[in-house]
Structure formats: structure tokens, C-alpha cells
Design an enzyme around this catalytic site. Structure first.
Site, mmCIF file in Angstrom:
data_model
loop_
_atom_site.group_PDB
_atom_site.id
_atom_site.type_symbol
_atom_site.label_atom_id
_atom_site.label_comp_id
_atom_site.label_asym_id
_atom_site.label_seq_id
_atom_site.Cartn_x
_atom_site.Cartn_y
_atom_site.Cartn_z
ATOM 1 N N GLU A 150 -4.505 17.794 -9.720
ATOM 2 C CA GLU A 150 -5.029 18.170 -11.211
ATOM 3 C C GLU A 150 -6.796 18.575 -10.915
ATOM 4 O O GLU A 150 -7.175 17.891 -11.680
ATOM 5 C CB GLU A 150 -4.989 17.261 -12.171
ATOM 6 C CG GLU A 150 -4.863 18.083 -13.668
ATOM 7 C CD GLU A 150 -4.253 17.333 -14.668
ATOM 8 O OE1 GLU A 150 -3.216 16.926 -14.816
ATOM 9 O OE2 GLU A 150 -5.079 17.137 -15.718
ATOM 10 N N ARG B 199 -3.035 22.437 -12.448
ATOM 11 C CA ARG B 199 -2.152 21.546 -13.051
ATOM 12 C C ARG B 199 -2.633 21.060 -14.498
ATOM 13 O O ARG B 199 -1.609 20.922 -15.578
ATOM 14 C CB ARG B 199 -1.948 20.087 -12.313
ATOM 15 C CG ARG B 199 -0.948 19.149 -12.499
ATOM 16 C CD ARG B 199 -0.741 18.320 -11.650
ATOM 17 N NE ARG B 199 0.253 17.209 -12.128
ATOM 18 C CZ ARG B 199 0.916 16.538 -11.440
ATOM 19 N NH1 ARG B 199 0.610 16.452 -10.058
ATOM 20 N NH2 ARG B 199 1.862 15.561 -11.995
ATOM 21 N N LYS C 285 7.204 23.490 -12.893
ATOM 22 C CA LYS C 285 6.320 22.321 -12.447
ATOM 23 C C LYS C 285 5.854 21.931 -11.153
ATOM 24 O O LYS C 285 4.933 21.813 -10.562
ATOM 25 C CB LYS C 285 6.865 21.074 -13.204
ATOM 26 C CG LYS C 285 5.911 19.636 -13.038
ATOM 27 C CD LYS C 285 5.794 18.798 -14.191
ATOM 28 C CE LYS C 285 4.829 17.806 -13.783
ATOM 29 N NZ LYS C 285 4.934 16.546 -14.956
ATOM 30 N N HIS D 285 -2.361 13.446 -27.741
ATOM 31 C CA HIS D 285 -2.904 12.044 -27.044
ATOM 32 C C HIS D 285 -3.534 11.278 -28.154
ATOM 33 O O HIS D 285 -3.381 10.258 -28.518
ATOM 34 C CB HIS D 285 -3.428 12.374 -25.828
ATOM 35 C CG HIS D 285 -2.461 12.508 -24.661
ATOM 36 N ND1 HIS D 285 -3.217 13.035 -23.532
ATOM 37 C CD2 HIS D 285 -1.386 12.489 -24.350
ATOM 38 C CE1 HIS D 285 -2.173 13.543 -22.660
ATOM 39 N NE2 HIS D 285 -1.154 13.018 -23.231
ATOM 40 N N HIS E 276 -1.638 18.884 -25.352
ATOM 41 C CA HIS E 276 -1.785 17.383 -25.229
ATOM 42 C C HIS E 276 -2.992 16.705 -25.517
ATOM 43 O O HIS E 276 -2.908 15.664 -25.857
ATOM 44 C CB HIS E 276 -1.433 17.151 -23.624
ATOM 45 C CG HIS E 276 0.310 17.084 -23.455
ATOM 46 N ND1 HIS E 276 0.679 18.406 -23.312
ATOM 47 C CD2 HIS E 276 1.132 16.303 -22.784
ATOM 48 C CE1 HIS E 276 2.088 18.275 -23.095
ATOM 49 N NE2 HIS E 276 2.066 16.994 -22.536
ATOM 50 N N HIS F 279 6.453 10.789 -28.074
ATOM 51 C CA HIS F 279 5.382 11.656 -27.290
ATOM 52 C C HIS F 279 5.828 13.282 -27.640
ATOM 53 O O HIS F 279 4.832 13.989 -27.795
ATOM 54 C CB HIS F 279 5.473 11.279 -25.723
ATOM 55 C CG HIS F 279 4.670 12.443 -24.986
ATOM 56 N ND1 HIS F 279 3.367 12.231 -25.106
ATOM 57 C CD2 HIS F 279 4.987 13.200 -24.135
ATOM 58 C CE1 HIS F 279 2.771 13.016 -24.122
ATOM 59 N NE2 HIS F 279 3.860 13.753 -23.327
ATOM 60 N N GLU G 5 8.878 19.434 -24.518
ATOM 61 C CA GLU G 5 8.226 19.573 -23.036
ATOM 62 C C GLU G 5 8.635 20.797 -22.539
ATOM 63 O O GLU G 5 7.798 21.765 -21.679
ATOM 64 C CB GLU G 5 8.309 18.373 -22.241
ATOM 65 C CG GLU G 5 7.584 17.169 -22.666
ATOM 66 C CD GLU G 5 5.931 17.367 -22.366
ATOM 67 O OE1 GLU G 5 5.672 18.146 -21.969
ATOM 68 O OE2 GLU G 5 5.517 16.420 -22.560
ATOM 69 N N LYS H 293 2.969 11.859 -10.818
ATOM 70 C CA LYS H 293 1.806 10.988 -11.606
ATOM 71 C C LYS H 293 2.614 9.811 -12.012
ATOM 72 O O LYS H 293 3.637 9.814 -12.767
ATOM 73 C CB LYS H 293 1.445 11.637 -12.803
ATOM 74 C CG LYS H 293 0.340 12.554 -12.709
ATOM 75 C CD LYS H 293 -0.145 13.169 -13.890
ATOM 76 C CE LYS H 293 -1.077 14.430 -13.925
ATOM 77 N NZ LYS H 293 -1.425 15.027 -15.076
ATOM 78 N N ASN I 77 -1.036 20.431 -19.680
ATOM 79 C CA ASN I 77 -1.413 19.718 -20.869
ATOM 80 C C ASN I 77 -1.645 20.623 -21.984
ATOM 81 O O ASN I 77 -2.370 20.289 -22.973
ATOM 82 C CB ASN I 77 -2.809 18.849 -20.573
ATOM 83 C CG ASN I 77 -2.241 17.684 -19.484
ATOM 84 O OD1 ASN I 77 -1.497 17.117 -19.698
ATOM 85 N ND2 ASN I 77 -3.063 17.746 -18.558
ATOM 86 N N ARG J 83 0.807 -1.357 -0.040
ATOM 87 C CA ARG J 83 -0.002 -0.097 0.054
ATOM 88 C C ARG J 83 0.850 1.286 -0.012
ATOM 89 O O ARG J 83 0.399 2.337 0.333
ATOM 90 C CB ARG J 83 -0.956 -0.066 1.072
ATOM 91 C CG ARG J 83 -2.010 -1.103 1.156
ATOM 92 C CD ARG J 83 -3.124 -0.736 1.843
ATOM 93 N NE ARG J 83 -4.037 -2.117 1.707
ATOM 94 C CZ ARG J 83 -4.209 -2.918 2.555
ATOM 95 N NH1 ARG J 83 -3.147 -2.932 3.647
ATOM 96 N NH2 ARG J 83 -4.827 -4.161 2.335
HETATM 97 N N1 GLY Z 1 2.580 15.710 -17.383
HETATM 98 C C1 GLY Z 1 1.596 16.632 -17.060
HETATM 99 C C2 GLY Z 1 1.424 16.555 -15.316
HETATM 100 O O1 GLY Z 1 2.342 15.884 -14.639
HETATM 101 O O2 GLY Z 1 0.771 16.942 -14.817
#
Ligand code: GLY
Length: 373
Positions: free
Chosen positions: A240, A244, A230, A255, A251, A269, A188, A146, A248, A124
Site C-alpha cells: 500500500e 492499494r 483485489k 473507520h 473506509h 464493518h 465490500e 494484511k 479504502n 519469525r
Molecule cells: N482491505 C483493504 C486492503 O486489504 O488493502
């Protein structure tokens, strides 16, 4: 020699440092001591990165740990799968772990995302450290917690927020990257300038060739400024629910392009992101919220550095509007099938734009010459 930069991702008791600079891996014991001393450590890398760095890194940190294991997963996006996740969990459990065990992700975005998710779920949740070796991982995927793997239905659909304890971004490791991968990571970096720091974008317009030829002062500054932006956004909105999402920019388009390409390796990417950035500015101009001059500047920079600036240069250039929209609806920002895009008022000022209709998007794509099937 560039000084070592330190940035803190401020999340109260879960705050952690990012160290950025050349040759940090050679001094890994110094940077990692507080996090791994007298603990069991398992280093996980892939079959390309592992042979390059794992031996010397292991030797360096062995005196600090009580036990040390090394595991490798096959290189490539296919390792961000349920089966690779399952295999890795079983291998780690076979070694035997406790709640104090630390996993170290030594590799690019695939390794960071996979190992992070394994760390989030084993017992966990156990600690992990990110040692990102690709530019994309240093400026984006290793930062912010993430973690996750891909599902048949789409990229990164299975995952968790789980913050690392430390990130060690050694810019010397970037010298072994193929040029195309470096450029992909650079996309990026450009995103940060475009979404929130016009001055940084102007700096990139002046300094991009020194960044891409890995002149240490310029690459360290570019990685640092990206991580700083970031870190600031993640500290304000870890999961997010708000700003946040600005990360994107471009993006949602990207995607969809990646999904059309079926992640078969033809499209990196960052290449998809670069084309998505060009389109996000064009769509913003079409919606009359951004001046055409800004979009032209973005296209000019992407073309100058050698990145795609539009969908037409990509495999997705041949896809029908309906196919692109179908993929966009699977975006995690879509709510009840309604599309949300990150668009822009100008260079350095991105905004969240909900409720974009299919009609509006179809008109935009058709004006750009995409087939309407
Ligand atoms: N790559 C976008 C984020 O980490 O929120």
C-alpha cells in the site's frame, strides 16, 4: 453446479491461488495436499465456526499431515487483541512447532487477521492457509496478506504483511451466515465495483438479490470478480504505497463511525463501509469532481439492498464533527495529521485525494446536518 474458479495473487515466488466455489471444504484434501502433506498442521477456529466445520475438515485432512492440532479462540472482535494473540502464541508453542508447521485459519475476518499475524511472528514467520467462512473475509480480509490485531488506540494498528499460501473460499459456507452479516460482506463487493469496475457495479444493480440469496452462479461470480480485482491491485502494490489505498474507498469515514461506536457490536464493518461509500460519493460531489447522478445511483443501490447509505442511520449519526475528525486523523492514510481520502471521479473510478483540510470536512459535515461541537 458452478465450476471452481481459480485466481492467482501474483507475487512472484510468494504467489498463491484462491479457489472459489461451492462445497470446496468437502474436498479440502485435494486442494490442500500440496501445501500440508507430510507437515504438522494446526487448525485454528472460533467457538462459533469451529463446532460447525472443524470436525469434518480435520477428518478430511488428517491422513495428509504428520501431526494435527486443533485450537479455538472466543468468537468476536475481542479476539483481535494483544491478550488473545499472546494466548494463541503460547498455546501453539506448547503444542510444539517447527519451521515447516502450517497454521490454518478457519473462520471469518477476526480469525484470519489474528492467525495471519500469529503466523507472521512465530519463529519469525511460518506458513498459513486461509479458509474464510464469512462473505467479508472471502472477498476482502483473507486476500492480500494484511494481518493484525487492534490496539487501544485503534483498529488494526498492530500487524504485518504476511501472505497466505492458499485461500479456499467455499461459497456453500455462506449459507449459515445471518442475513445482516451477509449484507455487511456485500458492502465490500459493492466497493470493488465503485472503485474500479463500473460494469461490475451495473451487474450488481441487476443481480444483487440473487447474490444475497446465494444463487451459486451469482455468488461465485461476485466473490470471484471481487477477489480478481483485489488480487490485481495487491500484485501491483502489496504494501500500500500507491493504488492499494483505493480499496479504502469510503473506509476513512467508516473507520471513524466504527470508532465512535466503540466496536461494541451495534455496527458491523460492512454497514460502516456502506455509509462511508455514500459519503465518499457525496463528498466527491461537494468537491465537484463527481456528478450528482453517480452519487444518487450509489445511494439508491445501497438503500435497495438494505444497507445504510449515510451516517445518519448509524450510532455515529449523533457524534459531533470534531469527534469524527479526531477519529479520521488516526486513519493509517493520515500523514502528519493531514487527512487523505479515497474519493471518486465517477462510478468505477476512485482516486486518492490528499491534503483534505479540517475546514473543508467540517463544512461538508455541517451541510449534512452533523452537530458542530
Ligand atoms: N482491505 C483493504 C486492503 O486489504 O488493502
Amino acid at each position: 453446479m458452478s465450476p471452481v474458479e481459480k485466481i492467482i495473487v501474483g507475487l512472484e515466488e510468494r504467489s498463491y491461488p484462491i479457489f472459489i466455489g461451492p462445497d470446496l471444504l468437502k474436498e479440502a484434501d485435494t486442494y490442500l495436499a500440496d501445501f500440508i502433506s507430510d507437515r504438522q498442521v494446526i487448525i485454528i477456529s472460533d467457538t462459533i465456526i469451529g463446532p460447525l466445520y472443524q470436525g469434518s475438515f480435520t477428518k478430511k485432512i488428517t491422513p495428509l499431515c504428520t501431526r494435527l492440532g486443533n485450537l479455538f479462540v472466543p468468537a468476536g472482535e475481542a479476539s483481535k487483541s494483544l491478550s488473545a494473540y499472546n494466548t494463541l502464541c503460547e498455546e501453539i508453542l506448547n503444542i510444539g512447532i517447527d519451521r515447516k508447521t502450517v497454521l490454518i485459519a478457519l473462520g471469518g475476518g477476526v480469525i484470519g487477521d489474528l492467525v495471519g499475524f500469529v503466523a507472521a511472528s512465530l519463529l519469525r514467520g511460518i506458513d498459513f492457509i486461509q479458509i474464510p467462512t464469512s462473505l467479508l473475509a472471502q472477498v476482502d480480509s483473507s486476500v492480500g496478506g494484511k494481518t493484525g490485531i487492534n490496539a487501544t488506540a485503534g483498529k488494526n494498528l498492530i500487524g504485518a504483511f504476511h501472505q497466505p499460501k492458499l485461500i479456499l473460499a467455499d461459497t456453500s459456507l455462506l449459507s449459515t451466515l445471518p442475513k445482516r452479516e451477509l449484507l455487511s460482506g456485500y458492502a465490500e463487493i459493492v466497493t470493488y465495483g465503485l472503485l474500479g469496475d463500473a460494469e461490475f457495479f451495473s451487474w450488481l444493480e441487476e443481480n444483487w438479490s440473487n447474490v444475497l440469496s446465494l444463487k451459486q452462479d451469482q455468488i461465485v461470480f461476485a466473490v470471484k470478480r471481487s477477489c480478481e480485482m483485489k488480487a490485481d491491485i495487491v500484485a501491483k502494490d502489496e504494501t500500500e504505497t500507491g493504488i492499494r489505498a483505493l480499496l479504502n474507498l469510503g473506509h476513512t469515514f467508516a473507520h471513524a463511525f466504527e470508532a465512535v461506536g466503540r466496536y461494541n457490536g451495534d455496527l458491523l464493518h460492512g454497514e460502516a463501509v456502506a455509509a462511508g461509500l455514500g459519503l465518499a460519493f457525496d463528498f466527491s460531489v461537494a468537491k465537484q469532481i463527481c456528478k450528482p447522478e453517480d452519487a444518487l445511483r450509489v445511494h439508491a443501490h445501497l438503500m435497495e439492498v438494505g444497507l445504510p447509505d449515510d451516517y445518519s442511520a448509524l450510532p455515529a449519526g449523533k457524534a459531533a464533527v470534531s469527534t469524527l475528525i479526531k477519529h479520521m486523523k488516526k486513519d493509517k492514510k493520515a500523514i502528519a495529521g493531514n487527512l487523505t481520502f479515497i474519493l471518486t471521479h465517477k462510478i468505477g473510478e476512485a482516486c486518492v485525494m490528499p491534503n483534505i483540510s479540517e475546514n473543508e470536512l467540517t463544512t461538508f459535515f455541517m451541510a449534512k446536518g452533523v452537530n458542530h461541537v
